[in-house]
Design an enzyme around this catalytic site. Structure first.
Site, PDB file in Angstrom:
ATOM      1  N   GLU A 118     -10.986   6.767   4.223  1.00 58.59           N
ATOM      2  CA  GLU A 118      -9.941   6.251   5.117  1.00 58.59           C
ATOM      3  C   GLU A 118     -10.071   6.836   6.529  1.00 58.59           C
ATOM      4  OE1 GLU A 118      -6.119   5.573   3.328  1.00 58.59           O
ATOM      5  OE2 GLU A 118      -6.951   5.679   1.306  1.00 58.59           O
ATOM      6  N   ASP A 170       0.866  -1.173   0.000  1.00 58.26           N
ATOM      7  CA  ASP A 170       0.000   0.000   0.000  1.00 58.26           C
ATOM      8  C   ASP A 170       0.910   1.232   0.000  1.00 58.26           C
ATOM      9  OD1 ASP A 170      -2.141   1.714   0.020  1.00 58.26           O
ATOM     10  OD2 ASP A 170      -3.205   0.722   1.651  1.00 58.26           O
TER      11      ASP A 170
HETATM   12  C1  NOJ Z   1      -4.069   3.895   0.131  1.00 57.48           C
HETATM   13  C2  NOJ Z   1      -5.257   2.989   0.280  1.00 57.48           C
HETATM   14  O1  NOJ Z   1      -5.171   2.320   1.510  1.00 57.48           O
HETATM   15  C3  NOJ Z   1      -5.395   1.968  -0.817  1.00 57.48           C
HETATM   16  O2  NOJ Z   1      -6.641   1.340  -0.696  1.00 57.48           O
HETATM   17  C4  NOJ Z   1      -5.231   2.597  -2.173  1.00 57.48           C
HETATM   18  O3  NOJ Z   1      -5.334   1.612  -3.173  1.00 57.48           O
HETATM   19  C5  NOJ Z   1      -3.893   3.309  -2.252  1.00 57.48           C
HETATM   20  N1  NOJ Z   1      -3.828   4.321  -1.224  1.00 57.48           N
HETATM   21  C6  NOJ Z   1      -3.662   3.959  -3.619  1.00 57.48           C
HETATM   22  O4  NOJ Z   1      -4.473   5.066  -3.777  1.00 57.48           O
END
Ligand code: NOJ
Length: 736
Positions: free
Chosen positions: A508, A305
């Site tokens: 998030e 990630d």
């Molecule tokens: C962080 C996120 O946790 C993930 O789900 C995502 O795919 C990546 N960023 C890329 O944007």
């Protein structure tokens, strides 16, 4: 020259000529992929291989930082050619300027041209995006309901169609790596990513994960199962806080949706940013290699990630230096580092680690080889460019599927005295902060990461939908929820009030909500409306269950959960409210009364002291008609338990029902879930119609992990008498 010499010369000329003409094996599409990978690897330098293990944000190619704008030739040259970086991504909100389908296609083509024409070996670049509910970074693309809403449809065929459509749009713009679907479960609604999941149950979620993988990959776009694994159970409900998962629940609950996605052929997996049982997943060889590859047989690419190897030092604090973190993570099983900004430092460190023997060269070949394998699978060597005109054509307002998905997701929670559908209403008051605010129907990951720009996406609001879709003779009046006087005046003339409440968009960690409460002014609005004495229909736009103070529980006569329905919110809700569509959504999660009950799932272990019941159970949802079941027979076959059920529509309207089959477990010497969903089917029935359907419950849904507290066994079916339930009806089946 003697004859023989002339002959020899001719032979040499032919041989050398054919050598020059013959294309290398890796460029020959008739060769098996494994051979092409091996051939290409054998020609690559160490640096070129490390480049394939690296992904940077597209803004690096625009400004060498966060700024967006035109791609810069010297940055393309530096990162794609000199460093040989093999993949690029748009983080939420990143894209070309201007943000149009044409510009997306031209941007990915431009990147590709440099990689192919200037790169020594002509290895195509691979572009990744988070298309989690449509091609959602692209202005103009239709937005679909977020996964939580899709899960409420309980309709894998529909979800597959949606994914296929999204895949076509991604393909057309040259973005062939989608960081979707989320295969985490939504078992804690406090968590800011609850709405990105397909809900709390691993069978339902797994079916929809598999459907998404099939739909996307049918268009040659790579799916990513994320975030492997345990991301959905952060301690305390806040994003990325440590998870503690008993090996037994890892095996029974958290892995199955990933397994379903792998069985559907998912090409890539993204690691969980958090930790499990005290080990960050990015550093866990056990999870990334032993479980994912060893137990589950995964052959594709594991991507980190965003910036997460750095997190091992800065956040998890399990590594003293960046070099230690890189060694830990790559050796644990991360193949590609999504390192948005600091690729140079990463590549340098990686190289030093390889040269010092801390990362084996074989591991580099394995990781880079997997990335090449992925690129071959996607046909990138044969079809590296896209047609700009095709991109413009496909990203147009094709909204039929989005509407169908929104329609099937909407879940009727209350309907006292048959308030809905609104058939006897002459004047309808529409109000509430979500009635005309497009960002609230879209949610996060809409144009930008947090969804603040979501209003730029095409869409119809609830207010517009009701105004356009009101039957003849019905007047739809709007009042600004902040204007109490206007509200009271308009309400006086109205027969009913539709009030739209909900959450502002979020993504998030910014979406963590520890109480499940709405802003106080929304409760106040409901109280004010209650005082006006008109029947209230509440429409909720939310990415999670919400709680209401006890005095407001029964205030609305009807409640519709709309989730985050996307572009077609207004038209779909108008059809449901006015009775043109009979709601069929069923909750993909348990709706608690209070967030103090959380985590609170239907498949929890038996309660010693009875707990307060949830407000609405998992699988719940009303209809404008009624359904009755007759459980006819159950039998065990070698791979499944088959159950015949007769479903009858006993009401006066056509409608769809989701028939849900649960099992209860025999006493086995260790705890088993109170119940577990083992099968489901969606059926459409005319009024009075009955149908017999066969539900097939795969045997592995009856499996549990036997053994004592620290058991590391994998699940198996234990002999005994299992009680199957559909509605109120039960039948026992003996499994040997
Ligand atoms: C962080 C996120 O946790 C993930 O789900 C995502 O795919 C990546 N960023 C890329 O944007």
């Amino acid at each position: 020259m003697t004859r023989i010499w002339r002959f020899a010369l001719a032979w040499v000329v032919c041989f050398v000529g054919s050598l020059a003409l013959a294309q290398p094996i890796y460029k020959d599409p008739t060769q098996p992929v494994e051979k092409r990978v091996a051939d290409l690897l054998s020609r690559m330098t160490l640096e070129e291989k490390l480049g394939q293990m690296t992904q940077i944000a597209v803004s690096k190619l625009m400004s060498d930082g966060w700024g967006l704008g035109p791609l810069k030739a010297e940055l393309l040259e530096r990162y794609l050619v000199q460093r040989g970086i093999g993949a690029v991504l748009s983080g939420g909100g990143m894209g070309p300027v201007p943000n149009t389908p044409r510009a997306w296609a031209e941007m990915t083509n431009a990147i590709q041209r440099v990689a192919l024409e200037k790169g020594r070996l002509g290895i195509p670049s691979l572009y990744g995006v988070d298309a989690v509910h449509g091609h959602n970074n692209l202005v103009g693309a239709t937005l679909y309901p977020h996964n939580l809403g899709l899960a409420a449809t309980w309709n894998p065929a529909l979800v597959e169609q949606v994914a296929r459509r999204v895949g076509q749009e991604l393909r057309a713009t040259g973005t062939l790596w989608n960081f979707a679907p989320v295969a985490d479960l939504g078992r804690d609604p406090r968590w800011g990513r609850f709405y990105e999941t397909f809900g709390e149950d691993s069978l339902l979620a797994g079916s929809l994960v598999a459907a998404t993988v099939r739909g996307l990959q049918a268009t040659q776009v790579a799916a990513t199962l994320k975030h492997f694994v345990g991301y959905g159970q952060p301690l305390g409900g806040t994003d990325r806080s440590p998870a503690f998962l008993a090996p037994r629940s890892l095996q029974e609950v958290w892995l199955p949706p990933f397994r379903a996605g792998l069985e559907a052929g998912a090409l890539t997996v993204m690691a969980n940013s958090g930790s499990v049982n005290g080990v960050p997943v990015h550093a866990s060889r056990y999870l990334l290699t032993e479980v994912l590859r060893g137990q589950m047989g995964f052959k594709g690419v594991v991507i980190s990630d965003w910036n997460d190897i750095d997190k091992l030092v800065n956040d998890h604090k399990v590594a003293a230096t960046f070099a230690d973190a890189v060694a830990l993570s790559i050796n644990a099983g991360v193949d590609v580092y999504m390192v948005p900004m600091e690729a140079d430092r990463y590549l340098q460190t990686l190289k030093e680690l390889v040269e010092a023997g801390r990362i084996p060269r074989a591991r580099v070949d394995e990781a880079a080889g997997r990335v090449l394998w992925l690129k071959f699978q996607l046909g990138l060597f044969e079809r590296p460019y896209v047609e700009v005109a095709e991109a413009e054509k496909i990203i147009e307002a094709q909204r039929t599927l989005a509407k169908q998905a929104a329609l099937e997701s909407i879940t009727l929670l209350e309907n006292a005295a048959f308030t809905l559908p609104l058939t006897n209403v002459r004047t309808l008051l529409v109000t509430g902060p979500a009635a005309a605010d497009k960002t609230m129907q879209m949610g996060g990951w809409s144009i930008d990461w947090q969804g603040k720009e979501g209003a730029k996406a095409p869409g119809i609001t609830l207010l517009e939908g009701l105004q356009k879709g009101a039957p003849k003779g019905v007047k739809v009046a709007y009042a600004d929820p902040r204007d109490a006087r206007a509200l009271a005046a308009t309400a006086r003339a109205a027969d009913a009030v539709v009030v739209a409440l909900g959450e502002k968009p979020y993504a998030e960690s910014e979406g963590n909500n520890l109480s499940g409460e709405l802003p106080a002014e929304q409760y106040k609005l409901l109280r004010d409306l209650k005082a006006l004495g008109k029947p209230i229909v509440l429409v909720l736009f939310a990415g999670r269950p919400l709680v209401f103070p006890p005095d407001l529980w029964l205030t609305p006569k009807a409640i519709l959960m709309a989730y985050l329905p996307g572009s077609e919110a207004g038209s779909a809700l108008a059809d449901v409210l006015f009775g043109r569509y009979n709601p069929s959504g069923r909750l993909p999660f348990t709706w608690p009364r209070l967030f103090a009950q959380v985590p609170f799932t239907y498949d929890r272990y038996p309660d010693i002291y009875p707990k307060a019941e949830p407000l609405y159970p998992f699988g719940y949802g009303l209809s404008y008609t009624d359904f009755a079941y007759r459980l006819q027979a159950a039998r065990a076959t070698p791979n499944a338990v088959e159950v015949d059920v007769e479903v009858r529509n006993t009401g006066k309207r056509a409608g769809s029902d989701v028939v849900q089959l649960y099992t209860r477990f025999p006493p086995l010497g260790f705890l088993a879930p109170r119940e577990r969903l083992v099968g489901f089917a969606k059926v459409n029935l005319e009024p009075g119609q009955a149908r017999s359907i066969k539900l097939i419950a795969p045997l592995d849904r009856f499996a549990l992990v036997p053994g004592d507290v620290f058991s590391l066994e994998t699940p198996r079916v234990l002999p005994g008498r299992y009680v199957l339930r559909v509605g109120e009806q039960t039948v026992a089946v003996d499994l040997r």
